[in-house]
Design a protein around this motif. Structure first.
Motif, PDB file in Angstrom:
ATOM      1  N   THR A 185      16.421  -1.603   1.752  1.00  0.00           N
ATOM      2  CA  THR A 185      16.002  -2.766   2.543  1.00  0.00           C
ATOM      3  C   THR A 185      14.591  -3.198   2.143  1.00  0.00           C
ATOM      4  O   THR A 185      14.327  -4.389   1.949  1.00  0.00           O
ATOM      5  CB  THR A 185      16.046  -2.438   4.056  1.00  0.00           C
ATOM      6  OG1 THR A 185      17.403  -2.195   4.434  1.00  0.00           O
ATOM      7  CG2 THR A 185      15.473  -3.577   4.890  1.00  0.00           C
ATOM      8  N   MET A 186      13.695  -2.225   2.001  1.00  0.00           N
ATOM      9  CA  MET A 186      12.316  -2.542   1.597  1.00  0.00           C
ATOM     10  C   MET A 186      12.298  -3.307   0.280  1.00  0.00           C
ATOM     11  O   MET A 186      11.647  -4.341   0.137  1.00  0.00           O
ATOM     12  CB  MET A 186      11.499  -1.246   1.417  1.00  0.00           C
ATOM     13  CG  MET A 186      10.743  -0.765   2.617  1.00  0.00           C
ATOM     14  SD  MET A 186       9.599  -1.975   3.315  1.00  0.00           S
ATOM     15  CE  MET A 186       8.543  -2.315   1.902  1.00  0.00           C
ATOM     16  N   GLU A 187      13.025  -2.759  -0.691  1.00  0.00           N
ATOM     17  CA  GLU A 187      12.980  -3.353  -2.027  1.00  0.00           C
ATOM     18  C   GLU A 187      13.557  -4.770  -2.048  1.00  0.00           C
ATOM     19  O   GLU A 187      12.957  -5.693  -2.606  1.00  0.00           O
ATOM     20  CB  GLU A 187      13.734  -2.454  -3.024  1.00  0.00           C
ATOM     21  CG  GLU A 187      13.671  -3.014  -4.430  1.00  0.00           C
ATOM     22  CD  GLU A 187      14.241  -2.073  -5.484  1.00  0.00           C
ATOM     23  OE1 GLU A 187      14.657  -0.946  -5.127  1.00  0.00           O
ATOM     24  OE2 GLU A 187      14.267  -2.486  -6.654  1.00  0.00           O
ATOM     25  N   ILE A 223       5.742   3.238  12.618  1.00  0.00           N
ATOM     26  CA  ILE A 223       5.162   2.925  11.304  1.00  0.00           C
ATOM     27  C   ILE A 223       4.077   1.846  11.394  1.00  0.00           C
ATOM     28  O   ILE A 223       3.820   1.140  10.430  1.00  0.00           O
ATOM     29  CB  ILE A 223       6.270   2.481  10.304  1.00  0.00           C
ATOM     30  CG1 ILE A 223       7.229   1.485  10.951  1.00  0.00           C
ATOM     31  CG2 ILE A 223       7.024   3.708   9.771  1.00  0.00           C
ATOM     32  CD1 ILE A 223       8.241   0.880   9.986  1.00  0.00           C
ATOM     33  N   ILE A 224       3.432   1.773  12.535  1.00  0.00           N
ATOM     34  CA  ILE A 224       2.395   0.746  12.701  1.00  0.00           C
ATOM     35  C   ILE A 224       1.015   1.309  12.416  1.00  0.00           C
ATOM     36  O   ILE A 224       0.662   2.395  12.866  1.00  0.00           O
ATOM     37  CB  ILE A 224       2.441   0.161  14.130  1.00  0.00           C
ATOM     38  CG1 ILE A 224       3.757  -0.596  14.291  1.00  0.00           C
ATOM     39  CG2 ILE A 224       1.259  -0.788  14.364  1.00  0.00           C
ATOM     40  CD1 ILE A 224       3.979  -1.098  15.663  1.00  0.00           C
ATOM     41  N   LYS A 251       0.836  -1.218   0.000  1.00  0.00           N
ATOM     42  CA  LYS A 251       0.000   0.000   0.000  1.00  0.00           C
ATOM     43  C   LYS A 251       0.867   1.263   0.000  1.00  0.00           C
ATOM     44  O   LYS A 251       0.349   2.365   0.115  1.00  0.00           O
ATOM     45  CB  LYS A 251      -0.887   0.017   1.261  1.00  0.00           C
ATOM     46  CG  LYS A 251      -1.871  -1.140   1.330  1.00  0.00           C
ATOM     47  CD  LYS A 251      -2.634  -1.124   2.650  1.00  0.00           C
ATOM     48  CE  LYS A 251      -1.715  -1.521   3.807  1.00  0.00           C
ATOM     49  NZ  LYS A 251      -2.401  -1.591   5.109  1.00  0.00           N
ATOM     50  N   TYR A 252       2.177   1.085  -0.054  1.00  0.00           N
ATOM     51  CA  TYR A 252       3.102   2.222   0.016  1.00  0.00           C
ATOM     52  C   TYR A 252       4.304   1.874  -0.854  1.00  0.00           C
ATOM     53  O   TYR A 252       4.474   0.728  -1.270  1.00  0.00           O
ATOM     54  CB  TYR A 252       3.537   2.467   1.468  1.00  0.00           C
ATOM     55  CG  TYR A 252       3.795   1.186   2.241  1.00  0.00           C
ATOM     56  CD1 TYR A 252       5.003   0.513   2.130  1.00  0.00           C
ATOM     57  CD2 TYR A 252       2.799   0.628   3.042  1.00  0.00           C
ATOM     58  CE1 TYR A 252       5.230  -0.671   2.800  1.00  0.00           C
ATOM     59  CE2 TYR A 252       3.014  -0.565   3.725  1.00  0.00           C
ATOM     60  CZ  TYR A 252       4.237  -1.205   3.597  1.00  0.00           C
ATOM     61  OH  TYR A 252       4.451  -2.382   4.259  1.00  0.00           O
ATOM     62  N   SER A 253       5.115   2.897  -1.149  1.00  0.00           N
ATOM     63  CA  SER A 253       6.290   2.656  -1.990  1.00  0.00           C
ATOM     64  C   SER A 253       7.504   2.343  -1.109  1.00  0.00           C
ATOM     65  O   SER A 253       7.445   2.496   0.117  1.00  0.00           O
ATOM     66  CB  SER A 253       6.561   3.870  -2.872  1.00  0.00           C
ATOM     67  OG  SER A 253       7.060   4.907  -2.065  1.00  0.00           O
ATOM     68  N   GLN A 304       0.609  -4.470   8.051  1.00  0.00           N
ATOM     69  CA  GLN A 304       0.417  -3.711   9.292  1.00  0.00           C
ATOM     70  C   GLN A 304       1.274  -2.445   9.345  1.00  0.00           C
ATOM     71  O   GLN A 304       1.221  -1.713  10.320  1.00  0.00           O
ATOM     72  CB  GLN A 304       0.789  -4.621  10.480  1.00  0.00           C
ATOM     73  CG  GLN A 304       2.274  -4.828  10.495  1.00  0.00           C
ATOM     74  CD  GLN A 304       2.819  -5.901  11.376  1.00  0.00           C
ATOM     75  OE1 GLN A 304       2.096  -6.664  11.991  1.00  0.00           O
ATOM     76  NE2 GLN A 304       4.134  -5.944  11.450  1.00  0.00           N
ATOM     77  N   LEU A 305       2.094  -2.199   8.307  1.00  0.00           N
ATOM     78  CA  LEU A 305       2.962  -1.023   8.295  1.00  0.00           C
ATOM     79  C   LEU A 305       2.329   0.095   7.478  1.00  0.00           C
ATOM     80  O   LEU A 305       1.580  -0.159   6.541  1.00  0.00           O
ATOM     81  CB  LEU A 305       4.341  -1.375   7.722  1.00  0.00           C
ATOM     82  CG  LEU A 305       5.127  -2.447   8.483  1.00  0.00           C
ATOM     83  CD1 LEU A 305       6.485  -2.680   7.835  1.00  0.00           C
ATOM     84  CD2 LEU A 305       5.285  -2.089   9.955  1.00  0.00           C
ATOM     85  N   THR A 306       2.653   1.325   7.859  1.00  0.00           N
ATOM     86  CA  THR A 306       2.119   2.489   7.158  1.00  0.00           C
ATOM     87  C   THR A 306       3.062   3.676   7.347  1.00  0.00           C
ATOM     88  O   THR A 306       3.671   3.812   8.408  1.00  0.00           O
ATOM     89  CB  THR A 306       0.718   2.866   7.692  1.00  0.00           C
ATOM     90  OG1 THR A 306       0.299   4.080   7.061  1.00  0.00           O
ATOM     91  CG2 THR A 306       0.722   3.079   9.201  1.00  0.00           C
ATOM     92  N   PRO A 307       3.171   4.528   6.327  1.00  0.00           N
ATOM     93  CA  PRO A 307       3.961   5.747   6.500  1.00  0.00           C
ATOM     94  C   PRO A 307       3.282   6.718   7.457  1.00  0.00           C
ATOM     95  O   PRO A 307       3.935   7.593   8.021  1.00  0.00           O
ATOM     96  CB  PRO A 307       4.031   6.353   5.106  1.00  0.00           C
ATOM     97  CG  PRO A 307       3.339   5.435   4.187  1.00  0.00           C
ATOM     98  CD  PRO A 307       2.652   4.374   4.978  1.00  0.00           C
TER      99      PRO A 307
END
Ligand code: MN3
Length: 198
Positions: free
Chosen positions: A23-25, A187-188, A9-11, A88-91
């Motif tokens: 790390t995300m990628e 970031i929860i 849901k985020y980049s 469960q993560l969000t900016p």
């Protein structure tokens, strides 16, 4: 049915500075994708299992053919755990609702105590694994699992999970797992956590 990478849901940059974009990628496109590929490959020779979802597979590990049991546990677990993790993560973090705060405080004496226990459990997981807040028989517990073992395999329902494999934090935090865990709280998406109460 082939298991597939869930949409984010985020980049990759959105969780900066708490989780860095590289790390995300790598975590999403390489690690998570590899668990999915390994799971799909293992299931290929068992057509009767191809229509089963990953929850079913992890809840019924004992019934699976011996030659794929460990592969499904590790890679199905990897797929399922990471799917919960991204979701469960969000900016844009939010606050837990009064009702969720009250429930959690009821089991851990206070919300701060819960955070302290979760942090300590994740921090002291030796080697690779996960820290979790779960529902177990109507009780809320903080637990940890090694490797990609998933609480769903022991009939626990995940509310919140943190990946403490080094691949989840090493590029940015190196050996400082504690800093990564402390930043995780920024970031929860507590609405997602609460929705898992079902
Ligand atoms: Mn991981």
């Amino acid at each position: 049915m082939k298991h597939e990478l869930p949409k984010l849901k985020y980049s990759y940059t959105d969780l900066e500075p708490y989780i860095d974009a590289l790390t995300m990628e790598i975590h999403y496109t390489k690690h998570h994708q590899a668990y999915i590929n390994n799971l799909n490959n293992a299931l290929e020779k068992y057509p009767e299992l191809t229509d089963k979802n990953v929850e079913y597979l992890l809840q019924n590990l004992e019934t699976l053919p011996d030659d794929i049991k460990a592969t499904v546990k590790n890679n199905g677990g990897g797929h399922y755990n990471h799917t919960l993790f991204w979701e469960q993560l969000t900016p844009q973090t939010n606050q837990p609702s009064d009702s969720l705060t009250e429930k959690i405080s009821g089991f851990f004496e206070s919300f701060d105590n819960f955070k302290a226990e979760f942090t300590k459990t994740a921090l002291t997981r030796f080697g690779s694994g996960w820290g979790w807040l779960v529902i177990d028989n109507d009780k809320m517990l903080v637990v940890s699992t090694p490797n990609q073992d998933s609480p769903i395999s022991t009939n626990q329902k995940v509310l919140l999970g943190i990946d403490v494999w080094e691949h989840a934090y090493y590029l940015k935090y190196q050996n400082k797992r504690g800093d990564y865990i402390n930043n995780f709280w920024n970031i929860i998406d507590w609405k997602i956590v609460e929705s898992r109460l079902g």
